[in-house]
Design a protein around this motif. Structure first.
Motif, PDB file in Angstrom:
ATOM      1  N   ILE A   1       0.832  -1.202   0.000  1.00 53.44           N
ATOM      2  CA  ILE A   1       0.000   0.000   0.000  1.00 53.44           C
ATOM      3  C   ILE A   1       0.867   1.252   0.000  1.00 53.44           C
ATOM      4  CG2 ILE A   1      -1.660   1.339   1.352  1.00 53.44           C
ATOM      5  CD1 ILE A   1      -2.854  -1.316   2.284  1.00 53.44           C
ATOM      6  N   VAL A   2       1.933   1.246   0.801  1.00 51.72           N
ATOM      7  CA  VAL A   2       2.847   2.394   0.821  1.00 51.72           C
ATOM      8  C   VAL A   2       3.420   2.628  -0.570  1.00 51.72           C
ATOM      9  CG1 VAL A   2       5.080   3.191   1.663  1.00 51.72           C
ATOM     10  CG2 VAL A   2       3.427   2.260   3.267  1.00 51.72           C
ATOM     11  N   THR A   3       3.850   1.548  -1.216  1.00 48.11           N
ATOM     12  CA  THR A   3       4.391   1.673  -2.564  1.00 48.11           C
ATOM     13  C   THR A   3       3.370   2.266  -3.511  1.00 48.11           C
ATOM     14  OG1 THR A   3       5.740  -0.294  -2.180  1.00 48.11           O
ATOM     15  CG2 THR A   3       5.466   0.411  -4.462  1.00 48.11           C
ATOM     16  N   LEU A   4       2.141   1.778  -3.429  1.00 50.30           N
ATOM     17  CA  LEU A   4       1.078   2.283  -4.291  1.00 50.30           C
ATOM     18  C   LEU A   4       0.859   3.771  -4.083  1.00 50.30           C
ATOM     19  CD1 LEU A   4      -1.412   2.066  -6.115  1.00 50.30           C
ATOM     20  CD2 LEU A   4      -2.690   1.272  -4.139  1.00 50.30           C
TER      21      LEU A   4
ATOM     22  N   ALA B   1       5.164  -2.697 -11.260  1.00 49.16           N
ATOM     23  CA  ALA B   1       3.728  -2.671 -10.989  1.00 49.16           C
ATOM     24  C   ALA B   1       3.048  -1.845 -12.063  1.00 49.16           C
ATOM     25  CB  ALA B   1       3.442  -2.082  -9.617  1.00 49.16           C
ATOM     26  N   LEU B   2       1.810  -2.228 -12.415  1.00 49.89           N
ATOM     27  CA  LEU B   2       1.041  -1.550 -13.452  1.00 49.89           C
ATOM     28  C   LEU B   2      -0.276  -1.051 -12.867  1.00 49.89           C
ATOM     29  CD1 LEU B   2       1.529  -4.089 -16.396  1.00 49.89           C
ATOM     30  CD2 LEU B   2       2.894  -2.047 -15.892  1.00 49.89           C
TER      31      LEU B   2
ATOM     32  N   ALA C   1       2.756   2.933 -14.752  1.00 50.25           N
ATOM     33  CA  ALA C   1       3.683   1.876 -14.370  1.00 50.25           C
ATOM     34  C   ALA C   1       4.656   2.427 -13.343  1.00 50.25           C
ATOM     35  CB  ALA C   1       4.440   1.343 -15.578  1.00 50.25           C
ATOM     36  N   SER C   2       5.158   1.550 -12.472  1.00 54.99           N
ATOM     37  CA  SER C   2       6.147   1.952 -11.481  1.00 54.99           C
ATOM     38  C   SER C   2       7.131   0.818 -11.255  1.00 54.99           C
ATOM     39  CB  SER C   2       5.467   2.320 -10.155  1.00 54.99           C
ATOM     40  OG  SER C   2       4.871   1.175  -9.572  1.00 54.99           O
ATOM     41  N   TYR C   3       8.297   1.199 -10.736  1.00 50.75           N
ATOM     42  CA  TYR C   3       9.297   0.184 -10.396  1.00 50.75           C
ATOM     43  C   TYR C   3       9.936   0.577  -9.078  1.00 50.75           C
ATOM     44  CZ  TYR C   3      12.762  -3.456 -10.919  1.00 50.75           C
ATOM     45  OH  TYR C   3      13.510  -4.585 -10.725  1.00 50.75           O
TER      46      TYR C   3
ATOM     47  N   ASP D   1      13.912   1.358  -1.056  1.00 46.80           N
ATOM     48  CA  ASP D   1      13.031   2.441  -0.626  1.00 46.80           C
ATOM     49  C   ASP D   1      12.826   3.498  -1.699  1.00 46.80           C
ATOM     50  OD1 ASP D   1      12.513   1.430   1.928  1.00 46.80           O
ATOM     51  OD2 ASP D   1      14.370   2.272   2.729  1.00 46.80           O
ATOM     52  N   PHE D   2      13.305   3.261  -2.908  1.00 47.28           N
ATOM     53  CA  PHE D   2      13.148   4.205  -4.008  1.00 47.28           C
ATOM     54  C   PHE D   2      12.146   3.652  -5.023  1.00 47.28           C
ATOM     55  CE2 PHE D   2      17.232   5.269  -2.237  1.00 47.28           C
ATOM     56  CZ  PHE D   2      17.259   6.650  -2.302  1.00 47.28           C
ATOM     57  N   THR D   3      11.283   4.511  -5.503  1.00 47.61           N
ATOM     58  CA  THR D   3      10.296   4.114  -6.501  1.00 47.61           C
ATOM     59  C   THR D   3      10.240   5.160  -7.599  1.00 47.61           C
ATOM     60  OG1 THR D   3       8.988   3.203  -4.680  1.00 47.61           O
ATOM     61  CG2 THR D   3       7.946   3.292  -6.847  1.00 47.61           C
ATOM     62  N   ILE D   4      10.270   4.706  -8.834  1.00 50.08           N
ATOM     63  CA  ILE D   4      10.112   5.592  -9.978  1.00 50.08           C
ATOM     64  C   ILE D   4       8.812   5.219 -10.687  1.00 50.08           C
ATOM     65  CG2 ILE D   4      11.475   4.093 -11.513  1.00 50.08           C
ATOM     66  CD1 ILE D   4      12.399   6.692 -12.919  1.00 50.08           C
ATOM     67  N   GLY D   5       8.069   6.205 -11.125  1.00 53.12           N
ATOM     68  CA  GLY D   5       6.783   5.921 -11.750  1.00 53.12           C
ATOM     69  C   GLY D   5       6.491   6.827 -12.922  1.00 53.12           C
ATOM     70  N   LEU D   6       5.687   6.324 -13.815  1.00 49.58           N
ATOM     71  CA  LEU D   6       5.245   7.095 -14.978  1.00 49.58           C
ATOM     72  C   LEU D   6       3.774   6.796 -15.206  1.00 49.58           C
ATOM     73  CD1 LEU D   6       5.844   8.832 -17.546  1.00 49.58           C
ATOM     74  CD2 LEU D   6       6.269   6.664 -18.729  1.00 49.58           C
ATOM     75  N   ASN D   7       2.951   7.826 -15.309  1.00 50.87           N
ATOM     76  CA  ASN D   7       1.570   7.633 -15.746  1.00 50.87           C
ATOM     77  C   ASN D   7       1.186   8.730 -16.728  1.00 50.87           C
ATOM     78  OD1 ASN D   7       1.496   9.551 -13.698  1.00 50.87           O
ATOM     79  ND2 ASN D   7      -0.580   9.033 -13.108  1.00 50.87           N
ATOM     80  N   VAL D   8       0.330   8.360 -17.669  1.00 50.38           N
ATOM     81  CA  VAL D   8       0.008   9.236 -18.796  1.00 50.38           C
ATOM     82  C   VAL D   8      -1.511   9.294 -18.967  1.00 50.38           C
ATOM     83  CG1 VAL D   8       0.412   9.733 -21.239  1.00 50.38           C
ATOM     84  CG2 VAL D   8       2.178   8.568 -19.899  1.00 50.38           C
TER      85      VAL D   8
END
Length: 372
Positions: free
Chosen positions: A12-15, A270-271, A305-307, A311-318
């Motif tokens: 959930i934290v990641t989300l 994650a998608l 999408a995210s990766y 403790d680091f997360t990179i994400g892209l949404n369009v």
């Protein structure tokens, strides 16, 4: 059981880190404000342990150029080269802190760079570009998770609130050509759509939640409404209609929801796929609604999408626009006659790019960080 709860909380934290930091920033002239954290930043505190931090940096970009009057597109604007084009780049830093397991605070600091190309603002004879850049309106706020992890292992929801501070320059200026008495250029306020603020102190009411629908599928949702009680801000628009001579300070709203699914591992790819609606109402809930505004809304489908690496997360949404509606403003209605129904237009983008990087600072690292 504790391991299951910990795993669910971590997912959930990641989300939330990845899909709630980015602004609900609409794609065109209708969403006139360029400040961070409309709704989402207020709810960005995540389900952190007491004393933990989450820091995220977000970049957003869009190009608006398709003109709509109501839901009807006006393709002749492109054919005749009379369209207005906005290019917007926004970078913001969001810092959230967990005072307890359920109470969190958030600060969002944004910076914007905008360009606007048009004919009608430059004597309707030549196309020129105006610019604005600088700090925009800050957000400070917080929220409260309704459940503890032990009482709600399948998810959680939070309510929050915040203040939108009028730190952005709401009277930013640029050079306009062919507009003086003898065709000279003049320095004037830029269009409302690329102003860096609105001059109002806004109150944001926010709600969000994440729920486990299966072993690895989650439902997320987030919504906000920003009340902007100030009527007008005194900045001239130089528009033809007297009723639109001064800029309005409008409310804003947004809602997004969708599904999120880790692929292979909760600590990797994650998608997500969801939908969103965002806009500016015709009338404010509190205060008057005089002056010039472009009310309307955008409905979009939002793939992402995210990766996650530790403790680091990179994400892209369009978000991709499905429905664009420039509704009639109060000035449109007031200036209409039986023989002339006035309905202003607005330019919208086809899509919006959101790129984010988040760093969750665990309790032991937070203690070390705070010792300096």
């Amino acid at each position: 059981m504790k391991n299951l709860i910990s795993a669910i909380k971590y997912i959930i934290v990641t989300l939330i880190i990845m899909f709630f930091p980015e602004d609900l920033f609409a794609q065109g002239c209708v969403a006139i404000r360029q400040f961070s954290g409309i709704g989402n930043a207020v709810g960005q505190g995540n389900i952190l342990e007491k004393g933990e931090l989450n820091i995220s940096a977000n970049y957003r970009y869009f190009k608006s150029f398709r003109h709509f009057r109501g839901t009807h597109e006006e393709p002749d604007r492109l054919t005749n080269n009379t369209e207005v084009i906005n290019w917007t780049h926004l970078i913001d830093l969001n810092i959230s802190y967990a005072f307890t397991e359920r109470i969190f605070g958030i600060l969002s600091v944004p910076y914007a760079y905008n360009e606007r190309s048009s004919l009608y603002e430059h004597g309707r004879t030549e196309r020129h570009t105006t610019y604005s850049q600088g700090l925009t309106d800050l957000i400070i706020g917080g929220g409260y998770w309704l459940f503890t992890g032990e009482k709600s292992p399948k998810g959680n929801m939070a309510i929050g609130g915040g203040l939108k501070l009028p730190t952005g320059n709401y009277g930013a200026t640029s050079r306009f050509y062919n507009v003086g008495p003898n065709g000279e250029s003049e320095i004037r306020p830029v269009d409302q759509s690329i102003q860096l603020g609105d001059g109002g102190l806004g109150l944001i009411i926010n709600g969000q939640g994440v729920w486990n629908l299966g072993k690895t599928t989650f439902l997320y949702y987030d919504g906000f409404y920003m009340l902007n009680p100030r009527n007008t801000n005194g900045v001239q628009t130089f528009r033809r209609r007297e009723s639109e001579a001064i800029m309005s300070v409008p409310d804003q709203y947004a809602l997004r929801a969708g599904l999120f699914k880790p692929v292979g591992s909760a600590h990797g790819l994650a998608l997500s796929l969801g939908g969103r609606i965002e806009g500016v109402p015709v009338r404010d809930i509190l205060g008057k609604s005089d002056g010039f505004r472009r009310p309307g809304y955008i409905v979009s489908v939002e793939p992402g999408a995210s990766y996650m690496i530790k403790d680091f997360t990179i994400g892209l949404n369009v978000p991709i626009a499905l429905l664009r509606n420039r509704t009639r403003s109060l000035t449109d209605i007031a200036d209409s006659t039986p023989d002339n129904r006035v309905h202003g237009d607005a330019a919208f983008a086809d899509y919006l790019v959101n790129l984010s990087l988040a760093w969750r600072i665990a309790k032991k690292d937070s203690d070390l960080f705070n010792s300096f």
